[in-house]
Design an enzyme around this catalytic site. Structure first.
Site, PDB file in Angstrom:
ATOM      1  N   LYS A 155       0.835  -1.196   0.000  1.00  4.97           N
ATOM      2  CA  LYS A 155       0.000   0.000   0.000  1.00  4.97           C
ATOM      3  C   LYS A 155       0.870   1.246   0.000  1.00  4.97           C
ATOM      4  O   LYS A 155       2.015   1.147   0.460  1.00  4.97           O
ATOM      5  CB  LYS A 155      -0.945   0.015   1.203  1.00  4.97           C
TER       6      LYS A 155
ATOM      7  N   TYR B 149      -4.471   3.895   6.194  1.00  7.29           N
ATOM      8  CA  TYR B 149      -4.962   2.911   7.180  1.00  7.29           C
ATOM      9  C   TYR B 149      -6.266   3.387   7.806  1.00  7.29           C
ATOM     10  O   TYR B 149      -7.197   2.607   8.018  1.00  7.29           O
ATOM     11  CB  TYR B 149      -3.926   2.701   8.284  1.00  7.29           C
TER      12      TYR B 149
HETATM   13  P1  NAD Z   1      12.441   1.801   1.724  1.00  2.67           P
HETATM   14  O1  NAD Z   1      12.893   3.132   1.235  1.00  2.67           O
HETATM   15  O2  NAD Z   1      13.045   1.287   2.984  1.00  2.67           O
HETATM   16  O3  NAD Z   1      12.691   0.704   0.585  1.00  2.67           O
HETATM   17  C1  NAD Z   1      12.379   0.943  -0.764  1.00  2.67           C
HETATM   18  C2  NAD Z   1      13.223   0.046  -1.635  1.00  2.67           C
HETATM   19  O4  NAD Z   1      12.956   0.385  -3.003  1.00  2.67           O
HETATM   20  C3  NAD Z   1      14.731   0.213  -1.417  1.00  2.67           C
HETATM   21  O5  NAD Z   1      15.349  -1.047  -1.402  1.00  2.67           O
HETATM   22  C4  NAD Z   1      15.191   1.002  -2.634  1.00  2.67           C
HETATM   23  O6  NAD Z   1      16.522   0.708  -3.007  1.00  2.67           O
HETATM   24  C5  NAD Z   1      14.212   0.507  -3.687  1.00  2.67           C
HETATM   25  N1  NAD Z   1      14.073   1.429  -4.819  1.00  2.67           N
HETATM   26  C6  NAD Z   1      13.971   1.041  -6.103  1.00  2.67           C
HETATM   27  N2  NAD Z   1      13.902   2.098  -6.912  1.00  2.67           N
HETATM   28  C7  NAD Z   1      13.976   3.189  -6.136  1.00  2.67           C
HETATM   29  C8  NAD Z   1      13.975   4.590  -6.404  1.00  2.67           C
HETATM   30  N3  NAD Z   1      13.876   5.069  -7.661  1.00  2.67           N
HETATM   31  N4  NAD Z   1      14.055   5.422  -5.357  1.00  2.67           N
HETATM   32  C9  NAD Z   1      14.130   4.970  -4.088  1.00  2.67           C
HETATM   33  N5  NAD Z   1      14.147   3.654  -3.773  1.00  2.67           N
HETATM   34  C10 NAD Z   1      14.089   2.771  -4.793  1.00  2.67           C
HETATM   35  O7  NAD Z   1      10.857   1.865   1.813  1.00  2.67           O
HETATM   36  P2  NAD Z   1       9.912   0.926   2.663  1.00  2.67           P
HETATM   37  O8  NAD Z   1       9.618   1.551   3.958  1.00  2.67           O
HETATM   38  O9  NAD Z   1      10.415  -0.468   2.637  1.00  2.67           O
HETATM   39  O10 NAD Z   1       8.546   1.040   1.786  1.00  2.67           O
HETATM   40  C11 NAD Z   1       8.368   0.359   0.563  1.00  2.67           C
HETATM   41  C12 NAD Z   1       6.867   0.215   0.267  1.00  2.67           C
HETATM   42  O11 NAD Z   1       6.267  -0.508   1.321  1.00  2.67           O
HETATM   43  C13 NAD Z   1       6.095   1.532   0.166  1.00  2.67           C
HETATM   44  O12 NAD Z   1       5.100   1.425  -0.816  1.00  2.67           O
HETATM   45  C14 NAD Z   1       5.463   1.685   1.533  1.00  2.67           C
HETATM   46  O13 NAD Z   1       4.260   2.434   1.520  1.00  2.67           O
HETATM   47  C15 NAD Z   1       5.198   0.251   1.893  1.00  2.67           C
HETATM   48  N6  NAD Z   1       5.195   0.013   3.350  1.00  2.67           N
HETATM   49  C16 NAD Z   1       4.182  -0.691   3.902  1.00  2.67           C
HETATM   50  C17 NAD Z   1       4.172  -0.953   5.266  1.00  2.67           C
HETATM   51  C18 NAD Z   1       3.081  -1.792   5.873  1.00  2.67           C
HETATM   52  O14 NAD Z   1       2.934  -1.769   7.085  1.00  2.67           O
HETATM   53  N7  NAD Z   1       2.340  -2.536   5.083  1.00  2.67           N
HETATM   54  C19 NAD Z   1       5.201  -0.478   6.065  1.00  2.67           C
HETATM   55  C20 NAD Z   1       6.245   0.227   5.466  1.00  2.67           C
HETATM   56  C21 NAD Z   1       6.239   0.467   4.107  1.00  2.67           C
END
Ligand code: NAD
Length: 376
Positions: A138, A224
């Site tokens: 999401k 949420y």
């Molecule tokens: P994060 O920044 O920690 O990780 C993102 C990943 O995407 C990294 O590994 C990064 O290298 C990669 N990536 C690929 N192309 C990229 C670009 N152009 N710019 C930046 N990063 C790039 O983020 P996260 O917290 O893991 O979140 C990722 C997704 O998960 C989002 O959509 C977020 O909304 C979702 N999320 C959901 C929950 C949940 O509780 N369900 C919790 C956190 C995040």
């Protein structure tokens, strides 16, 4: 995103709800603790950031029907580390440009998209074109057009598309849906819902940049609260209105810092909600009916969710505790695997993600125009 803002232990320390626990109802909890069957579906994680590293990959080890079978990453060093840590074969390591080659890899059944919001469509469509089912984090994407493209690509490929609405697998939230549907406290009148956090990330983080995030606190955590109002109601809002404030217009130049919005439902129920990247209440909601109320506080944590009812009973299912913050992720992946294996629809299809994105787009329009936006 919750775990880095709180721990279950912190919450338990500060909470003292003493009423009796209500019994676990229904068969809606996938048995994520039992020994697995011979065939587990292979999952490839797309994006190895915080959520993949700390929640999804560890949760995969606890699933009954899934196993980590591949990765997609743009960082060769991460590829090496994950390959060694999870004993992955070379043929199952991809980057964002090669992921369509998964078409030739029978080890991978579905992919889990965990990249920044505005990349979800690109990665979903590539996977669907490679014949893989898709579970996508999401918010589904940053516009309804892109959500629709994801739905169309998966339909065309004959593959399932689910959105990672983990709370739909949390027994506390599921119990609240039951209380609402069975009108245990009568007819609902008002819902209050919020998810307010401090975003402790540097200004360079993608969450502050609209091109990658699509928006700020509303898209990230407000979704949420929006989801909760919709799943508690079992109805779609007919109109929304919103208002925002920025106390740090430099940091939050491109995205919303704090936002409040109202939703009106066809049955006459109104919801008032908030989200913030610069306040601290975490996530909770209260549903107020004509004969009483029920609430979860917290309601959107990875674990430690719990609630109360106006009759003094507690909403608490401690049996999910052995898996702690991995539970909801393991349950959501096992459920998706079962949907694929049994050719059944998921409770969190792409259409559900599209509805939320449409409503959030309308809330932003209301913030911009100052008008109530009709959704019918
Ligand atoms: P994060 O920044 O920690 O990780 C993102 C990943 O995407 C990294 O590994 C990064 O290298 C990669 N990536 C690929 N192309 C990229 C670009 N152009 N710019 C930046 N990063 C790039 O983020 P996260 O917290 O893991 O979140 C990722 C997704 O998960 C989002 O959509 C977020 O909304 C979702 N999320 C959901 C929950 C949940 O509780 N369900 C919790 C956190 C995040």
């Amino acid at each position: 995103m919750t775990a880095r803002f709180q721990t279950r232990r912190d919450f338990i320390k500060t909470t003292a709800i003493a009423a009796a626990s209500v019994p676990l109802v229904g068969a809606w909890l996938p048995n994520v603790r039992a020994a697995g069957p011979d065939k587990k579906l292979g999952v490839a994680l797309v994006g190895l950031g915080s959520l993949s590293t700390h929640q999804i990959a560890p949760a995969l080890q606890k699933t009954k029907y899934c196993r980590l079978a591949g990765i997609v990453t743009g960082t060769p060093a991460k590829a090496e580390k994950w390959k060694a840590q999870y004993n992955l074969p070379d043929r199952s390591i991809y980057n964002y440009d090669t992921m369509e080659k998964m078409a030739d890899n029978p080890d991978i059944d579905f992919i889990y998209v965990v990249t920044p919001n505005a990349l979800h469509a690109e990665h979903t469509i590539k996977a669907a074109n490679a014949g893989k089912h898709v579970l996508c984090e999401k918010p589904m994407e940053v516009s309804s057009e892109k959500c629709q493209q994801m739905i169309d690509a998966c339909k065309k490929a004959g593959r399932q598309l689910a959105i990672g609405y983990r709370c739909r697998f949390d027994p506390h939230n599921i119990e609240c849906i039951r209380l609402a549907r069975e009108k245990v406290f009568g007819d609902l009148r008002i819902i209050e819902a919020c998810f307010d956090i401090h975003l402790d990330q540097p200004p360079s983080a993608w969450r502050f940049h609209k091109a990658l995030s699509g928006g700020g606190c509303l898209m990230d955590v407000g979704v949420y609260a929006l989801q909760a109002t919709r799943f508690i109601m079992g109805e779609e809002p007919i109109s929304v209105s919103g208002m925002e404030t920025k106390t740090d217009p430099v940091k939050f130049k491109e995205v919303d810092e704090s936002i409040v919005w109202q939703e009106k439902f066809p049955s006459g129920v109104i919801a008032y909600c908030s989200a913030s990247y610069n306040a601290r209440l975490f996530g909770r909601y209260t549903a107020i009916a004509d004969k009483g109320w029920f609430e979860l506080n917290p309601g959107f944590y990875y674990d430690g969710n719990r609630g109360r009812r106006s009759d003094g009973k507690e909403i608490r299912f401690p049996e999910v505790d052995p898996l702690g913050e991995l539970y909801q992720f393991a349950a959501e992946m096992d459920d998706f695997a079962q949907c694929i294996l049994n050719h059944q629809p998921t409770r969190v299809p792409g259409e559900e993600g599209l509805r939320d994105v449409k409503i959030m787009t309308a809330i932003y329009e209301s913030v911009r125009t100052g008008k109530t936006i009709n959704l019918t």
